[in-house]
Design a protein around this motif. Structure first.
Motif, short mmCIF file in Angstrom:
data_model
loop_
_atom_site.label_atom_id
_atom_site.label_comp_id
_atom_site.label_asym_id
_atom_site.label_seq_id
_atom_site.Cartn_x
_atom_site.Cartn_y
_atom_site.Cartn_z
N GLY A 165 0.82 -1.21 0.00
CA GLY A 165 0.00 0.00 0.00
C GLY A 165 0.85 1.26 0.00
N GLY A 166 0.21 2.37 0.36
CA GLY A 166 0.91 3.65 0.33
C GLY A 166 1.28 4.08 -1.06
N HIS A 167 0.39 3.81 -2.03
CA HIS A 167 0.68 4.06 -3.43
C HIS A 167 0.80 5.56 -3.71
CE1 HIS A 167 -0.38 -0.06 -3.50
NE2 HIS A 167 -1.67 0.07 -3.70
N ARG A 168 1.82 5.92 -4.45
CA ARG A 168 1.97 7.27 -4.97
C ARG A 168 1.82 7.17 -6.49
NH1 ARG A 168 7.78 8.25 -2.50
NH2 ARG A 168 7.87 6.18 -3.46
N VAL A 169 0.70 7.66 -6.99
CA VAL A 169 0.30 7.43 -8.37
C VAL A 169 0.31 8.74 -9.15
CG1 VAL A 169 -1.62 6.72 -9.84
CG2 VAL A 169 -1.09 5.42 -7.78
N LEU A 170 0.90 8.69 -10.33
CA LEU A 170 0.89 9.84 -11.23
C LEU A 170 -0.13 9.58 -12.33
CD1 LEU A 170 2.14 12.51 -12.37
CD2 LEU A 170 3.80 11.07 -13.57
N THR A 171 -0.98 10.57 -12.61
CA THR A 171 -1.96 10.44 -13.70
C THR A 171 -1.88 11.64 -14.61
OG1 THR A 171 -4.28 9.88 -14.18
CG2 THR A 171 -3.89 11.55 -12.49
N HIS A 172 -2.40 11.47 -15.81
CA HIS A 172 -2.30 12.48 -16.86
C HIS A 172 -3.68 12.70 -17.46
CE1 HIS A 172 0.09 14.85 -19.69
NE2 HIS A 172 -0.59 14.33 -20.69
N CYS A 173 -3.98 13.94 -17.80
CA CYS A 173 -5.29 14.33 -18.34
C CYS A 173 -6.37 14.03 -17.31
CB CYS A 173 -5.56 13.65 -19.69
SG CYS A 173 -6.89 14.44 -20.62
N ASN A 174 -7.57 13.68 -17.77
CA ASN A 174 -8.69 13.42 -16.86
C ASN A 174 -9.34 12.11 -17.25
OD1 ASN A 174 -12.02 13.96 -16.68
ND2 ASN A 174 -10.85 14.20 -14.79
N SER A 175 -9.53 11.23 -16.28
CA SER A 175 -10.08 9.90 -16.57
C SER A 175 -11.04 9.46 -15.47
CB SER A 175 -8.94 8.89 -16.70
OG SER A 175 -8.13 8.88 -15.53
N GLY A 176 -11.77 10.43 -14.88
CA GLY A 176 -12.68 10.12 -13.80
C GLY A 176 -14.13 10.11 -14.23
N ALA A 177 -15.02 10.52 -13.32
CA ALA A 177 -16.45 10.50 -13.58
C ALA A 177 -16.84 11.41 -14.74
CB ALA A 177 -17.21 10.91 -12.32
N LEU A 178 -16.00 12.38 -15.06
CA LEU A 178 -16.30 13.31 -16.15
C LEU A 178 -16.13 12.67 -17.52
CD1 LEU A 178 -14.62 16.50 -14.67
CD2 LEU A 178 -17.08 16.01 -14.82
N VAL A 179 -15.54 11.47 -17.59
CA VAL A 179 -15.37 10.81 -18.88
C VAL A 179 -16.21 9.56 -18.99
CG1 VAL A 179 -12.99 11.63 -18.95
CG2 VAL A 179 -13.43 9.27 -18.27
N SER A 180 -17.15 9.36 -18.07
CA SER A 180 -17.80 8.06 -17.98
C SER A 180 -19.19 8.18 -17.37
CB SER A 180 -16.92 7.14 -17.10
OG SER A 180 -17.58 5.95 -16.75
N GLY A 181 -19.99 7.17 -17.64
CA GLY A 181 -21.26 7.07 -16.95
C GLY A 181 -21.06 6.69 -15.50
N GLY A 182 -19.90 6.07 -15.19
CA GLY A 182 -19.58 5.66 -13.83
C GLY A 182 -18.53 6.58 -13.23
N GLU A 183 -17.51 5.98 -12.59
CA GLU A 183 -16.48 6.78 -11.92
C GLU A 183 -15.19 6.87 -12.73
OE1 GLU A 183 -17.59 6.76 -7.25
OE2 GLU A 183 -16.47 5.01 -7.95
N GLY A 184 -15.23 6.39 -13.96
CA GLY A 184 -14.11 6.61 -14.84
C GLY A 184 -13.27 5.37 -15.10
N THR A 185 -12.03 5.63 -15.55
CA THR A 185 -11.11 4.56 -15.92
C THR A 185 -9.91 4.59 -14.98
OG1 THR A 185 -10.11 6.00 -17.63
CG2 THR A 185 -11.92 4.55 -18.31
N ALA A 186 -8.82 5.26 -15.39
CA ALA A 186 -7.62 5.30 -14.55
C ALA A 186 -7.89 5.99 -13.20
CB ALA A 186 -6.49 6.01 -15.30
N PHE A 187 -8.62 7.09 -13.23
CA PHE A 187 -8.92 7.79 -11.99
C PHE A 187 -9.75 6.91 -11.05
CE2 PHE A 187 -11.44 10.52 -9.23
CZ PHE A 187 -10.52 11.47 -8.80
N ALA A 188 -10.62 6.08 -11.62
CA ALA A 188 -11.44 5.19 -10.80
C ALA A 188 -10.58 4.21 -10.02
CB ALA A 188 -12.45 4.44 -11.66
N VAL A 189 -9.46 3.80 -10.60
CA VAL A 189 -8.54 2.91 -9.89
C VAL A 189 -7.90 3.65 -8.72
CG1 VAL A 189 -6.44 1.52 -10.08
CG2 VAL A 189 -8.10 1.55 -11.96
N ALA A 190 -7.44 4.88 -8.97
CA ALA A 190 -6.85 5.68 -7.89
C ALA A 190 -7.89 5.95 -6.80
CB ALA A 190 -6.31 6.99 -8.46
N LEU A 191 -9.13 6.19 -7.20
CA LEU A 191 -10.19 6.44 -6.23
C LEU A 191 -10.46 5.19 -5.39
CD1 LEU A 191 -12.36 8.31 -5.08
CD2 LEU A 191 -13.87 7.62 -6.98
N ALA A 192 -10.42 4.03 -6.03
CA ALA A 192 -10.60 2.78 -5.29
C ALA A 192 -9.48 2.60 -4.27
CB ALA A 192 -10.64 1.60 -6.26
N ALA A 193 -8.25 2.95 -4.66
CA ALA A 193 -7.12 2.87 -3.73
C ALA A 193 -7.30 3.84 -2.56
CB ALA A 193 -5.82 3.16 -4.47
#
Length: 380
Positions: A165-193
Protein backbone atom coordinates in the motif's frame (compact mmCIF):
# COMPACT_ATOMS: atom_id res chain seq x y z
CA UNK A 1 -27.89 23.71 -34.53
CA UNK A 2 -29.59 24.44 -31.27
CA UNK A 3 -28.32 24.32 -27.73
CA UNK A 4 -28.74 26.30 -24.54
CA UNK A 5 -27.36 26.48 -21.04
CA UNK A 6 -28.92 25.73 -17.67
CA UNK A 7 -27.08 26.31 -14.42
CA UNK A 8 -27.00 23.30 -12.11
CA UNK A 9 -28.47 23.32 -8.63
CA UNK A 10 -26.52 25.20 -5.99
CA UNK A 11 -24.33 23.06 -3.77
CA UNK A 12 -24.33 19.99 -6.02
CA UNK A 13 -21.03 18.22 -6.61
CA UNK A 14 -19.38 16.91 -9.76
CA UNK A 15 -19.90 13.32 -8.73
CA UNK A 16 -23.57 14.05 -8.07
CA UNK A 17 -24.31 15.81 -11.36
CA UNK A 18 -24.90 13.44 -14.27
CA UNK A 19 -22.35 14.23 -16.97
CA UNK A 20 -24.91 13.19 -19.57
CA UNK A 21 -28.63 12.47 -19.48
CA UNK A 22 -31.62 12.10 -21.80
CA UNK A 23 -34.69 14.17 -21.04
CA UNK A 24 -38.10 14.47 -22.72
CA UNK A 25 -39.64 17.88 -21.97
CA UNK A 26 -42.94 18.82 -23.70
CA UNK A 27 -41.12 20.56 -26.56
CA UNK A 28 -39.23 17.40 -27.49
CA UNK A 29 -36.35 15.13 -26.47
CA UNK A 30 -33.00 16.71 -25.54
CA UNK A 31 -29.57 15.55 -24.47
CA UNK A 32 -28.24 17.38 -21.40
CA UNK A 33 -24.48 17.60 -20.81
CA UNK A 34 -22.37 18.92 -17.98
CA UNK A 35 -20.29 21.52 -19.86
CA UNK A 36 -16.72 20.59 -18.99
CA UNK A 37 -15.29 23.71 -20.59
CA UNK A 38 -16.82 25.73 -17.74
CA UNK A 39 -15.22 23.68 -14.97
CA UNK A 40 -13.96 24.21 -12.34
CA UNK A 41 -15.23 27.79 -12.16
CA UNK A 42 -18.89 26.87 -12.51
CA UNK A 43 -21.10 23.84 -12.95
CA UNK A 44 -23.28 24.53 -15.98
CA UNK A 45 -25.31 22.19 -18.14
CA UNK A 46 -25.55 22.41 -21.91
CA UNK A 47 -28.75 21.29 -23.61
CA UNK A 48 -28.54 19.83 -27.14
CA UNK A 49 -31.68 19.59 -29.22
CA UNK A 50 -30.10 18.16 -32.36
CA UNK A 51 -27.03 16.29 -33.61
CA UNK A 52 -25.18 19.40 -34.90
CA UNK A 53 -25.36 20.89 -31.40
CA UNK A 54 -23.88 17.68 -29.99
CA UNK A 55 -21.16 17.67 -32.65
CA UNK A 56 -20.19 21.19 -31.59
CA UNK A 57 -20.22 20.15 -27.93
CA UNK A 58 -17.88 17.25 -28.77
CA UNK A 59 -15.50 19.39 -30.83
CA UNK A 60 -15.35 22.12 -28.19
CA UNK A 61 -14.72 19.47 -25.48
CA UNK A 62 -17.86 20.38 -23.57
CA UNK A 63 -18.29 16.60 -23.53
CA UNK A 64 -15.14 14.50 -23.75
CA UNK A 65 -13.40 11.31 -22.66
CA UNK A 66 -13.43 8.08 -24.64
CA UNK A 67 -16.13 6.10 -22.79
CA UNK A 68 -18.44 9.11 -22.48
CA UNK A 69 -18.03 9.94 -26.16
CA UNK A 70 -19.28 6.47 -27.00
CA UNK A 71 -22.39 7.03 -24.89
CA UNK A 72 -22.84 10.52 -26.33
CA UNK A 73 -22.53 9.23 -29.89
CA UNK A 74 -25.25 6.66 -29.29
CA UNK A 75 -27.54 9.25 -27.72
CA UNK A 76 -26.82 11.57 -30.65
CA UNK A 77 -28.18 9.05 -33.12
CA UNK A 78 -31.22 8.52 -30.91
CA UNK A 79 -31.73 12.29 -30.72
CA UNK A 80 -31.67 12.66 -34.51
CA UNK A 81 -34.13 9.79 -34.88
CA UNK A 82 -36.49 11.10 -32.20
CA UNK A 83 -36.44 14.60 -33.67
CA UNK A 84 -37.09 13.36 -37.21
CA UNK A 85 -33.72 14.36 -38.72
CA UNK A 86 -31.64 12.40 -41.21
CA UNK A 87 -30.14 9.68 -39.02
CA UNK A 88 -27.39 8.60 -41.41
CA UNK A 89 -26.26 12.19 -41.90
CA UNK A 90 -26.22 12.74 -38.15
CA UNK A 91 -24.20 9.55 -37.63
CA UNK A 92 -21.57 10.60 -40.16
CA UNK A 93 -21.23 14.03 -38.56
CA UNK A 94 -20.89 12.58 -35.08
CA UNK A 95 -18.20 10.08 -36.08
CA UNK A 96 -16.18 12.86 -37.72
CA UNK A 97 -16.33 15.14 -34.68
CA UNK A 98 -13.23 13.58 -33.07
CA UNK A 99 -11.35 11.02 -35.17
CA UNK A 100 -8.97 9.48 -32.60
CA UNK A 101 -11.50 8.41 -29.97
CA UNK A 102 -12.78 5.07 -31.29
CA UNK A 103 -15.54 4.80 -28.66
CA UNK A 104 -17.42 7.62 -30.37
CA UNK A 105 -17.74 5.61 -33.58
CA UNK A 106 -18.58 2.44 -31.63
CA UNK A 107 -21.47 4.18 -29.87
CA UNK A 108 -22.77 5.72 -33.09
CA UNK A 109 -22.62 2.37 -34.84
CA UNK A 110 -24.48 0.58 -32.07
CA UNK A 111 -27.43 2.98 -32.04
CA UNK A 112 -27.45 3.20 -35.84
CA UNK A 113 -27.52 -0.59 -36.19
CA UNK A 114 -30.46 -0.75 -33.76
CA UNK A 115 -32.29 1.93 -35.74
CA UNK A 116 -31.72 0.17 -39.06
CA UNK A 117 -32.69 -3.22 -37.65
CA UNK A 118 -36.00 -1.84 -36.38
CA UNK A 119 -36.79 -0.36 -39.80
CA UNK A 120 -35.78 -3.56 -41.58
CA UNK A 121 -38.03 -5.53 -39.26
CA UNK A 122 -41.06 -3.55 -40.34
CA UNK A 123 -41.12 -1.00 -37.57
CA UNK A 124 -42.00 2.63 -38.22
CA UNK A 125 -39.90 5.72 -37.52
CA UNK A 126 -41.17 5.91 -33.96
CA UNK A 127 -40.22 2.31 -33.22
CA UNK A 128 -36.82 2.79 -34.85
CA UNK A 129 -36.16 5.89 -32.73
CA UNK A 130 -37.10 3.95 -29.61
CA UNK A 131 -34.73 1.15 -30.63
CA UNK A 132 -31.86 3.63 -31.04
CA UNK A 133 -32.60 5.14 -27.63
CA UNK A 134 -32.75 1.70 -26.02
CA UNK A 135 -29.32 0.92 -27.49
CA UNK A 136 -27.91 4.18 -26.14
CA UNK A 137 -29.34 3.56 -22.68
CA UNK A 138 -27.96 0.02 -22.68
CA UNK A 139 -24.51 1.33 -23.60
CA UNK A 140 -24.77 3.90 -20.81
CA UNK A 141 -25.59 1.19 -18.25
CA UNK A 142 -22.78 -1.01 -19.50
CA UNK A 143 -20.32 1.86 -19.17
CA UNK A 144 -21.28 2.33 -15.53
CA UNK A 145 -20.74 -1.38 -14.88
CA UNK A 146 -17.45 -1.42 -16.83
CA UNK A 147 -16.14 1.48 -14.77
CA UNK A 148 -16.72 -0.37 -11.51
CA UNK A 149 -15.07 -3.53 -12.83
CA UNK A 150 -12.04 -1.64 -14.16
CA UNK A 151 -11.57 -0.08 -10.74
CA UNK A 152 -11.67 -3.51 -9.12
CA UNK A 153 -9.23 -5.09 -11.57
CA UNK A 154 -6.97 -2.05 -11.55
CA UNK A 155 -6.69 -1.91 -7.78
CA UNK A 156 -5.90 -5.64 -7.63
CA UNK A 157 -3.13 -5.12 -10.18
CA UNK A 158 -1.80 -2.09 -8.34
CA UNK A 159 -1.65 -4.03 -5.09
CA UNK A 160 0.14 -6.87 -6.89
CA UNK A 161 2.70 -4.54 -8.45
CA UNK A 162 3.14 -2.47 -5.28
CA UNK A 163 2.60 -4.68 -2.22
CA UNK A 164 2.25 -2.88 1.06
CA UNK A 165 0.00 0.00 0.00
CA UNK A 166 0.91 3.65 0.33
CA UNK A 167 0.68 4.06 -3.43
CA UNK A 168 1.97 7.27 -4.97
CA UNK A 169 0.30 7.43 -8.37
CA UNK A 170 0.89 9.84 -11.23
CA UNK A 171 -1.96 10.44 -13.70
CA UNK A 172 -2.30 12.48 -16.86
CA UNK A 173 -5.29 14.33 -18.34
CA UNK A 174 -8.69 13.42 -16.86
CA UNK A 175 -10.08 9.90 -16.57
CA UNK A 176 -12.68 10.12 -13.80
CA UNK A 177 -16.45 10.50 -13.58
CA UNK A 178 -16.30 13.31 -16.15
CA UNK A 179 -15.37 10.81 -18.88
CA UNK A 180 -17.80 8.06 -17.98
CA UNK A 181 -21.26 7.07 -16.95
CA UNK A 182 -19.58 5.66 -13.83
CA UNK A 183 -16.48 6.78 -11.92
CA UNK A 184 -14.11 6.61 -14.84
CA UNK A 185 -11.11 4.56 -15.92
CA UNK A 186 -7.62 5.30 -14.55
CA UNK A 187 -8.92 7.79 -11.99
CA UNK A 188 -11.44 5.19 -10.80
CA UNK A 189 -8.54 2.91 -9.89
CA UNK A 190 -6.85 5.68 -7.89
CA UNK A 191 -10.19 6.44 -6.23
CA UNK A 192 -10.60 2.78 -5.29
CA UNK A 193 -7.12 2.87 -3.73
CA UNK A 194 -8.08 6.02 -1.84
CA UNK A 195 -11.24 4.43 -0.47
CA UNK A 196 -9.26 1.36 0.57
CA UNK A 197 -6.79 3.55 2.46
CA UNK A 198 -3.93 2.62 0.13
CA UNK A 199 -3.43 5.85 -1.81
CA UNK A 200 -0.66 7.96 -0.31
CA UNK A 201 -0.57 10.65 -3.01
CA UNK A 202 -2.17 11.34 -6.39
CA UNK A 203 0.19 13.32 -8.59
CA UNK A 204 -1.87 15.25 -11.16
CA UNK A 205 -0.23 16.45 -14.37
CA UNK A 206 -1.78 19.78 -15.34
CA UNK A 207 -1.88 18.37 -18.90
CA UNK A 208 -1.09 20.99 -21.48
CA UNK A 209 -2.45 22.57 -23.57
CA UNK A 210 -6.03 22.32 -22.28
CA UNK A 211 -5.18 21.88 -18.59
CA UNK A 212 -7.59 18.98 -18.24
CA UNK A 213 -5.60 17.68 -15.30
CA UNK A 214 -5.59 21.01 -13.48
CA UNK A 215 -9.19 21.89 -14.32
CA UNK A 216 -10.85 18.51 -14.14
CA UNK A 217 -8.80 15.84 -12.37
CA UNK A 218 -7.88 18.16 -9.52
CA UNK A 219 -11.56 19.16 -9.38
CA UNK A 220 -12.63 15.54 -8.99
CA UNK A 221 -9.85 14.67 -6.54
CA UNK A 222 -10.81 17.62 -4.33
CA UNK A 223 -14.46 16.55 -4.35
CA UNK A 224 -13.45 13.11 -3.10
CA UNK A 225 -11.08 14.39 -0.43
CA UNK A 226 -8.09 12.66 -2.00
CA UNK A 227 -4.52 13.61 -1.15
CA UNK A 228 -3.40 15.14 -4.44
CA UNK A 229 -0.75 17.50 -5.77
CA UNK A 230 -0.82 19.33 -9.09
CA UNK A 231 2.35 19.66 -11.16
CA UNK A 232 3.37 21.00 -14.54
CA UNK A 233 3.89 18.29 -17.14
CA UNK A 234 7.57 19.18 -17.40
CA UNK A 235 8.05 18.59 -13.66
CA UNK A 236 7.23 14.89 -13.91
CA UNK A 237 10.83 13.95 -14.63
CA UNK A 238 12.05 15.45 -11.37
CA UNK A 239 9.41 13.46 -9.47
CA UNK A 240 10.62 10.21 -11.03
CA UNK A 241 14.25 11.12 -10.34
CA UNK A 242 13.41 11.77 -6.69
CA UNK A 243 11.71 8.36 -6.39
CA UNK A 244 8.33 9.91 -5.63
CA UNK A 245 6.27 7.96 -8.20
CA UNK A 246 5.28 4.34 -7.62
CA UNK A 247 3.07 3.91 -10.69
CA UNK A 248 1.59 5.80 -13.64
CA UNK A 249 -2.11 5.35 -14.39
CA UNK A 250 -3.59 6.76 -17.60
CA UNK A 251 -6.69 6.23 -19.73
CA UNK A 252 -6.83 5.83 -23.51
CA UNK A 253 -8.77 7.13 -26.49
CA UNK A 254 -7.79 4.29 -28.81
CA UNK A 255 -5.79 1.12 -28.33
CA UNK A 256 -4.57 -0.52 -31.53
CA UNK A 257 -4.64 -4.27 -32.07
CA UNK A 258 -0.94 -4.53 -31.21
CA UNK A 259 -1.43 -2.72 -27.89
CA UNK A 260 -0.26 0.74 -28.97
CA UNK A 261 -2.05 3.34 -26.87
CA UNK A 262 -3.28 6.76 -28.02
CA UNK A 263 -3.92 9.07 -25.08
CA UNK A 264 -3.74 12.78 -24.34
CA UNK A 265 -0.50 14.27 -25.62
CA UNK A 266 2.19 13.97 -22.98
CA UNK A 267 1.44 10.34 -22.16
CA UNK A 268 4.27 8.93 -24.29
CA UNK A 269 7.01 10.93 -22.48
CA UNK A 270 5.63 9.61 -19.18
CA UNK A 271 5.96 6.06 -20.50
CA UNK A 272 9.60 6.70 -21.42
CA UNK A 273 10.29 8.18 -17.98
CA UNK A 274 8.54 5.29 -16.29
CA UNK A 275 10.55 2.70 -18.20
CA UNK A 276 13.86 4.42 -17.41
CA UNK A 277 13.00 4.64 -13.72
CA UNK A 278 11.51 1.11 -13.50
CA UNK A 279 8.03 2.38 -12.60
CA UNK A 280 4.89 0.51 -13.77
CA UNK A 281 3.01 2.27 -16.57
CA UNK A 282 -0.61 1.08 -16.56
CA UNK A 283 -3.36 1.92 -19.05
CA UNK A 284 -7.00 1.60 -17.94
CA UNK A 285 -9.73 1.62 -20.60
CA UNK A 286 -12.94 -0.23 -21.49
CA UNK A 287 -12.88 -2.96 -24.11
CA UNK A 288 -14.66 -0.64 -26.55
CA UNK A 289 -11.45 1.43 -26.71
CA UNK A 290 -9.54 -1.53 -28.14
CA UNK A 291 -9.85 -1.29 -31.93
CA UNK A 292 -8.96 -4.51 -33.74
CA UNK A 293 -9.41 -2.69 -37.05
CA UNK A 294 -6.41 -0.45 -36.29
CA UNK A 295 -3.38 -2.76 -36.59
CA UNK A 296 -0.71 -0.63 -34.92
CA UNK A 297 0.18 2.76 -33.52
CA UNK A 298 1.23 4.18 -36.88
CA UNK A 299 -2.31 3.57 -38.13
CA UNK A 300 -3.96 5.70 -35.45
CA UNK A 301 -5.21 9.03 -36.76
CA UNK A 302 -4.06 11.72 -34.34
CA UNK A 303 -6.37 14.71 -34.04
CA UNK A 304 -4.76 18.11 -34.53
CA UNK A 305 -6.24 20.87 -32.40
CA UNK A 306 -6.31 24.65 -33.06
CA UNK A 307 -3.08 26.51 -32.37
CA UNK A 308 -4.78 29.05 -30.10
CA UNK A 309 -5.16 26.34 -27.46
CA UNK A 310 -1.40 26.68 -27.03
CA UNK A 311 -0.90 30.38 -27.74
CA UNK A 312 -3.76 31.49 -25.47
CA UNK A 313 -4.95 30.69 -21.96
CA UNK A 314 -8.66 30.92 -21.10
CA UNK A 315 -9.06 32.94 -17.93
CA UNK A 316 -12.57 33.44 -16.47
CA UNK A 317 -13.55 37.00 -15.55
CA UNK A 318 -10.61 38.50 -17.48
CA UNK A 319 -11.03 40.51 -20.73
CA UNK A 320 -9.89 38.48 -23.72
CA UNK A 321 -8.18 39.60 -26.91
CA UNK A 322 -7.10 36.34 -28.53
CA UNK A 323 -8.66 34.74 -31.60
CA UNK A 324 -9.71 31.73 -29.55
CA UNK A 325 -11.30 33.75 -26.77
CA UNK A 326 -8.39 33.58 -24.36
CA UNK A 327 -5.54 35.73 -23.08
CA UNK A 328 -2.56 35.58 -25.49
CA UNK A 329 0.66 34.16 -24.04
CA UNK A 330 2.66 34.20 -27.28
CA UNK A 331 3.31 36.92 -29.89
CA UNK A 332 0.60 37.51 -32.47
CA UNK A 333 1.06 35.20 -35.44
CA UNK A 334 2.94 32.49 -33.54
CA UNK A 335 2.42 29.08 -35.09
CA UNK A 336 1.71 26.20 -32.72
CA UNK A 337 2.06 22.44 -32.97
CA UNK A 338 -0.93 21.04 -31.10
CA UNK A 339 -1.67 17.31 -31.48
CA UNK A 340 -4.41 16.20 -29.11
CA UNK A 341 -2.80 12.81 -28.53
CA UNK A 342 0.43 10.88 -28.75
CA UNK A 343 0.95 7.14 -29.14
CA UNK A 344 2.77 4.90 -26.68
CA UNK A 345 4.14 1.62 -28.11
CA UNK A 346 3.14 -1.59 -26.31
CA UNK A 347 6.68 -2.39 -25.15
CA UNK A 348 6.49 0.65 -22.85
CA UNK A 349 3.14 -0.40 -21.35
CA UNK A 350 3.33 -2.56 -18.24
CA UNK A 351 -0.32 -3.60 -18.39
CA UNK A 352 -3.66 -2.76 -19.98
CA UNK A 353 -6.66 -3.07 -17.69
CA UNK A 354 -10.21 -3.43 -19.05
CA UNK A 355 -13.47 -4.47 -17.45
CA UNK A 356 -12.54 -8.07 -18.35
CA UNK A 357 -9.22 -8.04 -16.50
CA UNK A 358 -5.61 -7.12 -17.21
CA UNK A 359 -3.01 -8.16 -19.78
CA UNK A 360 0.71 -8.07 -19.01
CA UNK A 361 2.91 -8.21 -20.96
CA UNK A 362 0.92 -6.43 -23.63
CA UNK A 363 0.78 -8.42 -26.86
CA UNK A 364 -1.66 -8.49 -29.76
CA UNK A 365 -2.64 -12.07 -28.94
CA UNK A 366 -3.29 -11.43 -25.26
CA UNK A 367 -5.26 -8.28 -26.01
CA UNK A 368 -7.44 -10.01 -28.61
CA UNK A 369 -8.17 -12.86 -26.21
CA UNK A 370 -9.06 -10.48 -23.37
CA UNK A 371 -11.38 -8.33 -25.47
CA UNK A 372 -13.04 -11.17 -27.33
CA UNK A 373 -12.46 -10.17 -30.93
CA UNK A 374 -12.84 -7.14 -33.11
CA UNK A 375 -15.29 -4.26 -33.19
CA UNK A 376 -16.28 -2.34 -36.26
CA UNK A 377 -16.39 1.39 -35.61
CA UNK A 378 -16.53 2.53 -39.22
CA UNK A 379 -19.86 3.43 -40.81
CA UNK A 380 -21.13 1.92 -44.04
Amino acid sequence: MADQYARTGEGRRATGIPVIRWEEPPEGPVLVLLDQTRLPAEEVERVCTDAPALVEAIRSLAVRGAPLLGVAGAYGVALAAARGFDVDEAADALVGARPTAVNLAVGVRRALDAHRAALAGGGGLREAAQAALAAARAMHREDIDASARMAEHGLALLDELLPGGGHRVLTHCNSGALVSGGEGTAFAVALAAHRAGRLRRLWVDETRPLLQGARLTAYEAARHGMAYTLLTDSAAGSLFAAGEVDAVLIGADRIAADGSVANKVGSYPLAVLARYHHVPFVVVAPGTTVDAQTPDGASIEVEQRPGYEVTEIPVPQVPVTGAGGGVPVAPLGTQAYNPAFDVTPPKLVTAIVTEEGAVSPVTAEALAELCGGSRRPALD
